[in-house]
Design a protein around this motif. Structure first.
Motif, short mmCIF file in Angstrom:
data_model
loop_
_atom_site.label_atom_id
_atom_site.label_comp_id
_atom_site.label_asym_id
_atom_site.label_seq_id
_atom_site.Cartn_x
_atom_site.Cartn_y
_atom_site.Cartn_z
N VAL A 27 0.69 -1.21 -0.08
CA VAL A 27 -0.05 0.12 0.10
C VAL A 27 0.85 1.28 -0.12
O VAL A 27 2.01 1.33 0.79
N PHE A 28 0.57 2.22 -0.79
CA PHE A 28 1.46 3.27 -1.06
C PHE A 28 0.57 4.64 -0.65
O PHE A 28 -0.56 4.68 -1.11
N LEU A 29 1.03 5.53 0.15
CA LEU A 29 0.47 6.79 0.43
C LEU A 29 0.99 7.87 -0.65
O LEU A 29 2.07 7.91 -1.31
N PRO A 30 0.05 8.78 -0.91
CA PRO A 30 0.44 10.09 -1.85
C PRO A 30 1.98 10.59 -1.37
O PRO A 30 2.08 10.83 -0.16
N SER A 31 2.80 10.76 -2.35
CA SER A 31 4.20 11.40 -1.88
C SER A 31 4.20 12.75 -2.32
O SER A 31 5.21 13.50 -2.47
N ALA A 32 3.18 13.48 -2.47
CA ALA A 32 3.30 15.08 -2.77
C ALA A 32 3.89 15.78 -1.71
O ALA A 32 4.82 16.84 -2.28
N GLY A 33 3.62 15.46 -0.45
CA GLY A 33 4.33 16.24 0.62
C GLY A 33 5.84 16.02 0.54
O GLY A 33 6.58 17.04 1.16
N LEU A 34 6.36 14.95 0.08
CA LEU A 34 7.69 14.59 0.12
C LEU A 34 8.52 15.85 -0.82
O LEU A 34 9.65 16.16 -0.43
N PRO A 384 5.89 18.79 8.59
CA PRO A 384 6.81 17.94 9.46
C PRO A 384 6.99 16.49 9.66
O PRO A 384 8.01 16.01 9.90
N ILE A 385 5.77 15.82 9.31
CA ILE A 385 5.77 14.52 9.35
C ILE A 385 6.49 13.79 8.34
O ILE A 385 6.86 12.69 8.52
N ASN A 386 6.78 14.52 7.40
CA ASN A 386 7.93 13.82 6.31
C ASN A 386 9.30 13.75 6.88
O ASN A 386 9.94 13.07 6.33
N GLU A 387 9.66 14.56 8.13
CA GLU A 387 11.00 14.23 8.69
C GLU A 387 10.79 12.84 9.33
O GLU A 387 9.95 12.73 10.47
N THR A 388 11.89 12.16 9.29
CA THR A 388 12.01 10.79 9.96
C THR A 388 11.97 10.77 11.56
O THR A 388 11.19 10.18 12.18
N GLN A 389 12.73 11.69 12.28
CA GLN A 389 12.69 12.04 13.54
C GLN A 389 11.50 12.48 14.13
O GLN A 389 10.83 11.82 15.12
N PHE A 390 10.78 13.38 13.22
CA PHE A 390 9.23 13.79 13.92
C PHE A 390 8.38 12.81 13.76
O PHE A 390 7.39 12.32 14.64
N PHE A 391 8.48 11.90 12.60
CA PHE A 391 7.38 10.67 12.60
C PHE A 391 7.53 9.65 13.34
O PHE A 391 6.56 9.24 14.10
N VAL A 392 9.03 9.46 13.82
CA VAL A 392 8.96 8.18 14.89
C VAL A 392 8.52 8.70 16.17
O VAL A 392 7.75 8.04 17.00
N ASP A 422 15.40 5.84 -0.98
CA ASP A 422 14.42 5.08 -1.80
C ASP A 422 12.84 5.38 -1.32
O ASP A 422 12.61 5.04 -0.18
N GLN A 423 12.15 6.42 -1.92
CA GLN A 423 11.05 7.11 -1.37
C GLN A 423 10.03 5.90 -1.31
O GLN A 423 9.13 5.94 -0.38
N GLN A 424 9.86 5.09 -2.30
CA GLN A 424 8.75 4.30 -2.03
C GLN A 424 9.03 3.24 -0.81
O GLN A 424 8.15 2.90 -0.31
N CYS A 425 10.44 2.81 -0.69
CA CYS A 425 10.60 2.00 0.44
C CYS A 425 10.27 2.87 1.88
O CYS A 425 9.95 2.26 2.81
N ILE A 426 10.59 4.01 1.80
CA ILE A 426 10.23 4.81 3.08
C ILE A 426 8.78 4.95 3.33
O ILE A 426 8.38 4.86 4.40
N GLU A 427 8.04 5.09 2.11
CA GLU A 427 6.52 5.11 2.55
C GLU A 427 6.18 3.76 2.80
O GLU A 427 5.38 3.52 3.84
#
Length: 453
Positions: A27-34, A384-392, A422-427
């Motif tokens: 399942v993939f989420l939209p990547s516009a925010g990235l 800011p949710i696109n930042e890994t530290q903030f997300f975790v 790899d943005q697909q992997c990140i999502e």
């Protein structure tokens, strides 16, 4: 309020995540925010000015998202402020609210669990103050509460897990205070507690650790002292001191549970030391790129980075630096529009930092008290949710209602950062991480019932 607001965003994403994991479907989420995250660099923008110019005041983020600014000093020997103002981030406008019963400067302001704000101590013009007051956001009014045992200014105040407030150190009529005391909001009274051995005076910091203990550093001698306060036993114990000799200016709890302490050195520079509560040891936190003197602010950003801004030593500064805990390095960032020291900096719910008031100049010669305010945006236009530290970190806050533990933080950060660019992997990893928190035993046992309701 944060949990109620954020939980509403999770159901659709989590259902998709769980379905993807169980059904074996990617399942993939939209990547516009990235793409937006790379749109612009850090910046400062001017916002509405305070109604009253002031420095040495306090700023407190209220549960409704507004910022309460209280007290401070204007210009002149006895120009202490009793007024208070509210900043509305949605409009960028300040409005007056009820005034203090006693004007004060160099006090503390603490948001209590009952949503009232406790203001304690400070300097009243001719002497330090014992008095304390409570602000009720619902009425906009102040009421007196129990007085401190010892008059003090430039002290620290820390909200404990038991709801009490620990006050430590400070000065009393220019003499260092080495005692500590506790405020009980249920009774409105103060009581004495164990006295620290090495923490005293104005050059000290205090921050609560994830284990509930309080780490205090520094003293009036600007020596490298550190102690731990245990709220259960109400006792202090000496811990390993920072590596750097100097005046402890700020202490900030990082999402990984470590504490970054910035220290003004006697050679005209500022260094940082990192405290690890698990080992009670210190490590180097790097040296700031620019000199800020003292009277600067340090603010934890939603990205997990720390913003240091302004300062004053014979002059005021407009420079700003950002600390990145991933690399343990400091990087210069955009400068403030106005030079300022003794200001306040508050992280807003939208991720911006509100800097308000302060003073510009040499206090021994001439200075200007400021009413201006400005906003810092680390990544304008980004989510800011696109930042890994903030997300975790947000997974812990939203699902488990706590800060990350070190082992869990390291594991989940590695899960996502192992994808590289790899943005697909990140999502995919992000979906899996959210699903893991949703299915965790800790969430099922503590938050699942409330989540279903």
């Amino acid at each position: 309020m944060r949990n109620k607001r954020n939980h509403a965003r999770h159901p659709i994403v989590l259902i998709l995540a769980v379905a993807g994991l169980i059904g074996g479907t990617t399942v993939f989420l939209p990547s516009a925010g990235l793409a937006i995250a790379q749109a612009a660099g850090p910046s400062w923008t001017v916002t509405g000015s305070l109604g009253t110019a002031r420095y040495g005041h306090t700023a407190t983020l209220l549960p409704n998202g507004k910022v309460l600014v209280v007290g401070g000093w204007g210009f002149g020997y006895l120009d202490f402020k009793g007024s208070a103002e509210l900043y509305d981030p949605t409009t960028g406008i300040w409005s007056h609210t009820g005034s203090l019963n006693t004007p004060r400067y160099a006090h503390t302001a603490t948001l209590l669990p009952n949503r009232n704000v406790l203001v304690a101590g400070g300097w009243g013009g001719t002497s330090s103050l014992k008095s304390a007051e409570l602000y009720d956001p619902a009425t906009g009014q102040w009421t007196m509460t129990g007085s401190l045992i010892a008059a003090r200014n430039s002290h620290t105040a820390t909200l404990l897990t038991n709801g009490k407030v620990l006050v430590v150190g400070g000065d009393s009529s220019n003499a260092p205070v080495n005692t500590a005391e506790l405020y009980d909001a249920a009774t409105g009274t103060w009581s004495g507690t164990d006295t620290p051995r090495t923490i005293s005076g104005r050059h000290s910091t205090a921050v609560m650790l994830p284990n509930g203990k309080v780490l205090a550093t520094g003293n009036s001698l600007c020596s490298n002292a550190a102690e731990l306060y245990d709220p259960v036993t109400e006792k202090w114990s000496v811990t390993n001191p920072p590596h750097t000799f100097g005046c402890a200016d700020t202490a900030t709890l990082l999402p990984n549970g470590k504490v970054l302490v910035t220290i003004s050195r006697f050679v005209g520079s500022i260094s940082a030391d990192l405290y690890d509560p698990t080992t009670q040891g210190w490590s180097a936190g790097g040296m700031l790129n620019r000199f800020h003197g003292g009277a600067y602010t340090a603010t934890l950003l939603r990205s997990g980075q720390i913003l240091v801004a302004g300062g004053n030593y014979d002059q005021s500064y407009k420079e700003a630096d950002v600390y990145d805990p991933r690399t343990a390095t400091w990087n210069p960032t955009s400068s403030l529009n106005d030079r300022r020291g003794y200001h306040t900096a508050t992280l807003l719910p939208n991720g911006r930092v509100l800097v308000a008031g302060g003073a510009d100049g040499d206090f021994d010669i001439d200075y200007t008290t400021l009413s201006s305010a400005e906003l810092f945006d680390l990544t304008p236009g980004s989510n800011p949710i696109n930042e890994t530290q903030f997300f975790v970190r947000q997974q812990y806050l939203d699902f488990l209602n706590r800060e990350p533990d070190q082992s869990g933080w390291d594991f989940w950060m590695n899960e996502i950062t192992s994808c590289g660019a790899d943005q697909q992997c990140i999502e995919v990893k992000r979906i899996s991480v959210s699903a893991a928190y949703f299915l965790s035993i800790e969430f099922q046992q503590t938050g699942y019932l409330a989540y279903r309701m």
